[in-house]
Design an enzyme around this catalytic site. Structure first.
Site, mmCIF file in Angstrom:
data_model
loop_
_atom_site.group_PDB
_atom_site.id
_atom_site.type_symbol
_atom_site.label_atom_id
_atom_site.label_comp_id
_atom_site.label_asym_id
_atom_site.label_seq_id
_atom_site.Cartn_x
_atom_site.Cartn_y
_atom_site.Cartn_z
ATOM 1 N N CYS A 100 0.817 -1.075 -0.038
ATOM 2 C CA CYS A 100 0.090 0.008 -0.144
ATOM 3 C C CYS A 100 0.828 1.304 0.080
ATOM 4 O O CYS A 100 1.989 1.301 0.427
ATOM 5 C CB CYS A 100 -0.838 -0.114 1.018
ATOM 6 S SG CYS A 100 -2.058 1.322 1.342
ATOM 7 N N ARG B 268 2.970 4.918 6.337
ATOM 8 C CA ARG B 268 3.483 4.300 7.564
ATOM 9 C C ARG B 268 3.910 2.643 7.329
ATOM 10 O O ARG B 268 4.182 2.077 8.218
ATOM 11 C CB ARG B 268 2.406 4.244 8.457
ATOM 12 C CG ARG B 268 1.872 5.696 8.865
ATOM 13 C CD ARG B 268 0.497 5.500 9.754
ATOM 14 N NE ARG B 268 -0.672 5.198 8.764
ATOM 15 C CZ ARG B 268 -1.856 4.950 9.127
ATOM 16 N NH1 ARG B 268 -2.083 5.075 10.480
ATOM 17 N NH2 ARG B 268 -2.679 4.580 8.344
#
Ligand code: CO
Length: 211
Positions: free
Chosen positions: A42, A46
């Site tokens: 993704c 983070r």
């Protein structure tokens, strides 16, 4: 102030640190890249691929998009997979999702967010396909269940590409894995999804590719 000076400063310090530890590092990397892994993850800031698996530049080939999707008509992702398999000859392809994925969460809501609605429609398809699994699941767990199911579907999509089928048919040793990252503790979990030969693919998707 729109300054990116601090990034240049960070960069100089980073390059200096690496050169001090290993003076020939950049020279070696210039000569060739030979990563063993392809990472499909993704775009979420983070979930930085290299860092969470402790790999240096040159060690992992990376493709990232919103919600780590592998779409049959996405020539960006398909090109990355083909280059990784055919040219770099990676041995392992890792599809990495993450719990609490904003893209997956958005697919469970009816808000219209713009062009991304069309991208996230692929995740709605996964939800509809597995809707019965959500019957007794509530709250945040719904998002996390769909995050896991999404990884499984994307592993299958990698396997269905003509690139993987051709590679397996000619006997290439390449394995596709599904893993998920937990933002809360920084740990990766193996979802136990693994495909490494043409027979791991459902017959309906198999192509009569030549060797
Ligand atoms: Co995400």
């Amino acid at each position: 102030m729109h300054g990116i000076e601090n990034l240049f400063e960070n960069n100089r310090a980073w390059a200096k640190g690496i050169t001090e530890r290993d003076p020939a590092f950049f020279e070696r990397l210039c000569a060739q890249q030979s990563p063993k892994y392809l990472w499909i993850g993704c775009s979420d800031s983070r979930v930085p691929a290299n860092e969470i698996v402790g790999l240096m530049p040159g060690e992992i080939f990376v493709h990232r998009n919103i919600a780590n999707l592998v779409i049959h008509t996405d020539f960006n992702c398909l090109s990355v997979i083909e280059y990784a398999v055919e040219v770099l000859k990676v041995s392992d392809i890792i599809v990495c999702g993450h719990y609490g994925c904003g893209g997956v969460a958005a697919a469970l809501k009816d808000d219209s967010l713009g062009i991304i609605d069309n991208w996230l429609c692929h995740i709605r398809d996964i939800y509809v396909k597995h809707e019965q699994k959500f019957a007794s699941v509530g709250g945040e767990n719904r998002v996390n269940l769909l995050c896991e199911l999404n990884v499984a579907e994307q592993v299958a999509n990698v396997c269905r590409t003509s690139t993987l089928q051709r590679a397996w048919t000619r006997g290439a040793d390449v394995c596709v894995h599904g893993v998920i990252y937990d933002l809360r503790d920084g740990l990766l979990k193996d979802l136990g999804l693994r495909a490494e030969r043409i027979t791991d693919l459902q017959p309906a998707y198999r192509l009569a590719v030549s060797k």
